[in-house]
Design a protein around this motif. Sequence first.
Motif, mmCIF file in Angstrom:
data_model
loop_
_atom_site.group_PDB
_atom_site.id
_atom_site.type_symbol
_atom_site.label_atom_id
_atom_site.label_comp_id
_atom_site.label_asym_id
_atom_site.label_seq_id
_atom_site.Cartn_x
_atom_site.Cartn_y
_atom_site.Cartn_z
ATOM 1 N N GLN A 1 0.817 -1.210 0.148
ATOM 2 C CA GLN A 1 0.144 0.053 0.113
ATOM 3 C C GLN A 1 0.830 1.438 -0.062
ATOM 4 N N PHE A 2 1.950 1.261 0.881
ATOM 5 C CA PHE A 2 2.853 2.277 0.620
ATOM 6 C C PHE A 2 3.496 2.474 -0.645
ATOM 7 N N GLY A 3 3.906 1.661 -1.414
ATOM 8 C CA GLY A 3 4.349 1.447 -2.585
ATOM 9 C C GLY A 3 3.375 2.060 -3.759
ATOM 10 N N VAL A 4 2.177 1.572 -3.468
ATOM 11 C CA VAL A 4 1.180 2.092 -4.490
ATOM 12 C C VAL A 4 0.885 3.803 -4.016
ATOM 13 N N ALA A 5 0.945 4.026 -2.862
ATOM 14 C CA ALA A 5 0.905 5.486 -2.665
ATOM 15 C C ALA A 5 1.866 6.272 -3.036
ATOM 16 N N VAL A 6 3.097 5.806 -3.017
ATOM 17 C CA VAL A 6 4.198 6.541 -3.542
ATOM 18 C C VAL A 6 4.110 6.942 -4.912
ATOM 19 N N ILE A 7 3.981 5.609 -5.790
ATOM 20 C CA ILE A 7 3.741 5.613 -7.190
ATOM 21 C C ILE A 7 2.591 6.437 -7.937
ATOM 22 N N LEU A 8 1.630 6.521 -7.158
ATOM 23 C CA LEU A 8 0.417 7.308 -7.417
ATOM 24 C C LEU A 8 0.820 8.793 -6.962
ATOM 25 N N GLY A 9 1.563 9.003 -6.075
ATOM 26 C CA GLY A 9 2.078 10.392 -5.817
ATOM 27 C C GLY A 9 2.915 10.901 -6.985
ATOM 28 N N PHE A 10 3.882 9.845 -7.272
ATOM 29 C CA PHE A 10 4.590 10.512 -8.501
ATOM 30 C C PHE A 10 3.684 10.585 -9.749
ATOM 31 N N ALA A 11 3.038 9.844 -9.888
ATOM 32 C CA ALA A 11 1.996 9.761 -11.118
ATOM 33 C C ALA A 11 0.954 10.936 -11.533
ATOM 34 N N LEU A 12 0.646 11.448 -10.048
ATOM 35 C CA LEU A 12 -0.435 12.555 -10.228
ATOM 36 C C LEU A 12 0.142 13.965 -9.933
ATOM 37 N N GLY A 13 1.199 13.720 -9.147
ATOM 38 C CA GLY A 13 1.745 14.955 -8.449
ATOM 39 C C GLY A 13 2.599 15.695 -9.585
ATOM 40 N N LEU A 14 3.269 15.224 -10.625
ATOM 41 C CA LEU A 14 3.906 15.999 -11.727
ATOM 42 C C LEU A 14 2.977 16.844 -12.513
ATOM 43 N N PRO A 15 1.963 15.862 -13.052
ATOM 44 C CA PRO A 15 0.896 16.964 -13.930
ATOM 45 C C PRO A 15 0.265 18.025 -13.082
ATOM 46 N N LEU A 16 -0.179 17.835 -11.917
ATOM 47 C CA LEU A 16 -0.645 18.691 -10.894
ATOM 48 C C LEU A 16 0.385 19.853 -10.903
ATOM 49 N N ALA A 17 1.663 19.582 -10.748
ATOM 50 C CA ALA A 17 2.589 20.650 -10.391
ATOM 51 C C ALA A 17 2.818 21.426 -11.618
ATOM 52 N N LYS A 18 2.727 20.823 -12.948
ATOM 53 C CA LYS A 18 2.697 21.727 -14.017
ATOM 54 C C LYS A 18 1.721 22.783 -14.228
ATOM 55 N N VAL A 19 0.398 21.999 -13.943
ATOM 56 C CA VAL A 19 -0.939 22.973 -13.700
ATOM 57 C C VAL A 19 -0.606 24.278 -12.794
#
Length: 90
Positions: A34-52
């Motif tokens: 679950q922690f690994g899934v959270a980290v992967i989703l954090g990277f996958a969703l965080g970068l586009p959100l940061a660009k916006v």
Amino acid sequence: MDRLGLFIAMMTWTLVSGVIIVLFMSLGYVGWVQFGVAVILGFALGLPLAKVISARIKRQDPDWDEKRNRPDPTPDAEVDVGDGEPRRRI
């Protein structure tokens, strides 16, 4: 990606991963998967959100000049400054 976007990306990765970890823990799912899934989703969703977020900040800033953010298309050249060593153009 510019410096503002990278700085915001670090914060959004942490925020998104933290929210997902808290969600998993509140539902009773605790484990390394679950922690690994959270980290992967954090990277996958965080970068586009940061660009916006970065683009929105720049749009609202009246002093922002988009031309300053573009890389120089010409390669670095030797510039002769008279006596002494030639310096690189910055």
